[in-house]
Design an enzyme around this catalytic site. Structure first.
Site, mmCIF file in Angstrom:
data_model
loop_
_atom_site.group_PDB
_atom_site.id
_atom_site.type_symbol
_atom_site.label_atom_id
_atom_site.label_comp_id
_atom_site.label_asym_id
_atom_site.label_seq_id
_atom_site.Cartn_x
_atom_site.Cartn_y
_atom_site.Cartn_z
ATOM 1 C CG ASP A 128 5.640 0.688 1.055
ATOM 2 O OD1 ASP A 128 6.038 1.442 0.037
ATOM 3 O OD2 ASP A 128 4.606 -0.104 0.942
ATOM 4 C CG HIS A 453 -1.423 -1.038 1.122
ATOM 5 N ND1 HIS A 453 -1.163 -0.871 -0.275
ATOM 6 C CD2 HIS A 453 -0.088 -1.965 1.381
ATOM 7 C CE1 HIS A 453 0.102 -1.314 -0.451
ATOM 8 N NE2 HIS A 453 0.679 -2.144 0.562
#
Ligand code: F0G
Length: 461
Positions: A128, A453
């Site tokens: 990511d 998240h």
């Protein structure tokens, strides 16, 4: 006591210990609710077994700590950087080395120079932060992971491999000039810590070079990848880890490294390149973003510990223990019927949330629910790599449905014993046995923007 499986020797003993405790169940439930059912919001003192990440959480050796005491903290021309760069170049064959504070620092510096607006970077499930830095520089990531790498149950020895047909298609579609570089992540974290074969690296590199495209490696877990090659790929059983690592790097023009994984240090990162012109071009962004180019955000002590860590991680006994311990956890979980991604990768066991909680609808975050239950049951902190992490499509605003919704049990290096891991297995089994009463999952209490998240909170439905 589980006795099957791992017969490998543990090539170290403990010299220093850190106390941990298991809170009573009622307090664990209080804590996780106060954390908004997001395990990033827990205090580490409230966690018994912390499997959030293998990044910066490894135990350093006496040799590393001894070396750290020799750290040269000079702003420029540090002796410790010289030792680190020499070790790194000897191991990888990459002559030019730039230090960074951690992997994403290295990614920012490298991509700021390599990626131009609208260029693409094909690769295998880019991590990511890597993806974010490529996009920040105006580029786009094209995922070319082989199909087997996107399934949790399909068996394949090298699920991190790139699909050459998909890679060729991407290059044809955009034109070689619009390809900034090809990125191979070893092992492939987002795909479950899955290795990439030497043959795949060789073929990707040969193709890319034939089209005048550079190849870079993301080498956070390079030694674990080399161990899998030794174990699984024909022709490598008799080669040393050092030889395999050297060959892996020979197919690349450079790399970024988060040293917090296979460097076995709490903090640190590196860029390695073959081209002197590029090395010179990297110096200015390094100074701007990281620090002077003989420390790049690392202290002299860290650089010494890393120089030693890079040597230690090549030890075959260590790697057999390391990869073996993760495989053992996977085998124990499977014996209890817990659905996991197979084969088990190098640094983590991934529980398949959708198979674990088959009655929870996909948009109610089954993998996050597994993480929450593991904490309630055993004080275990895992991390969701799934629907919450992947976020929304920036164009349509819709929730993206990832190929897999996973709960990652990430094993820190040289930290937890078999007893610790047995506790994790027992907790997972208890949760699994009680799953029949659970047909609803979680909904957002507050959905964070961007990389959601870390900061989103949930409620139980
Ligand atoms: N590349 C890979 C493959 C990674 O797994 C990570 C970090 C990075 C780059 C970025 O490195 O954290 O030093 O800035 N992975 C951690 C994890 C955070 O938990 O998997 P960093």
């Amino acid at each position: 006591m589980r006795r099957t499986g791992n017969k490998t020797i543990v090539p170290f003993k403990a010299k220093i210990v850190e106390p941990i405790r298991l809170l009573p169940r009622a307090e664990r439930i209080e804590r996780i609710i106060a954390a908004g059912l997001n395990l990033f919001n827990l205090e580490s003192r409230d966690v018994y077994i912390d499997l959030l990440t293998d990044s910066g959480t490894g135990a350093m050796s006496a040799q590393q700590l001894g070396a750290a005491m020799m750290g040269d903290e000079s702003y420029a021309g540090s002796r410790s950087f010289e030792r680190l760069a020499e070790n790194f170049s000897r191991i990888t064959g990459l002559p030019y080395v730039i230090p960074a504070h951690q992997g994403r620092g290295a990614e920012r510096v490298l991509n700021s120079v390599l990626v131009k607006k609208h260029q693409i970077v094909p690769g295998n499930s880019h991590f990511d932060t890597t993806k974010a830095h490529i996009e920040f520089s105006g580029g786009r990531c094209i995922d070319c992971t082989i199909q087997a790498g996107k399934s949790s149950q399909e068996l394949h020895p090298f699920k991190g491999n790139l699909d050459l047909v998909a890679l060729r298609q991407a290059v044809e579609e955009y034109g070689a000039k619009h390809v900034a570089y090809v990125l191979i992540t070893v092992t492939c974290n987002s795909g479950g810590g899955q290795p990439v074969s030497m043959q795949n690296m060789r073929e990707v590199s040969a193709y890319a070079r034939s089209r005048g495209i550079a190849v870079y490696l993301d080498v956070a877990r390079f030694a674990e990848n080399a161990f899998f090659i030794k174990e699984r790929e024909e022709g490598y059983a008799d080669k040393s880890i050092a030889e395999i690592v050297f060959e892996m790097f020979s197919y690349a023009d450079g790399c970024t490294m988060s040293a917090k994984k296979d460097g076995i240090v709490p903090m640190g990162g590196l860029i390695g390149v073959r081209d002197q012109g590029l090395f010179e071009a990297l110096k200015t962004p390094t100074i701007l973003f990281e620090g002077f180019f003989t420390y790049g955000g690392m202290s002299g002590m860290t650089m010494e510990a890393l120089a030693t860590g890079l040597e230690e991680v090549l030890d075959e006994d260590y790697l057999r223990y390391r990869v073996g311990q993760v495989a053992q956890l996977g085998a124990w979980l499977e014996e209890e019927g817990v659905p996991i991604v197979r084969p088990v990768g190098g640094h983590a066991v991934f529980i398949d949330g959708r198979l674990f909680f088959p009655d929870i609808p996909e948009d109610e975050f089954p993998a996050q629910a597994v993480c929450v239950e593991l904490y309630k049951e055993g004080g275990v902190r895992a991390v969701e790599i799934g629907s919450n992490l992947i976020g929304r499509n920036p164009d349509t605003g819709e929730n993206i449905r990832p190929a897999m919704d996973l709960c990652r049990l990430t094993i820190p290096r040289r930290v937890y014993s078999s007893e610790h891991l047995e506790h994790v297995v027992d907790a997972a089994k208890t949760v699994l046995d009680g799953q029949h009463s659970r047909s609803r999952g979680l909904a957002f209490l507050k959905e964070a923007q961007g990389i959601r998240h870390f900061a989103s909170t949930f409620r139980e439905l």
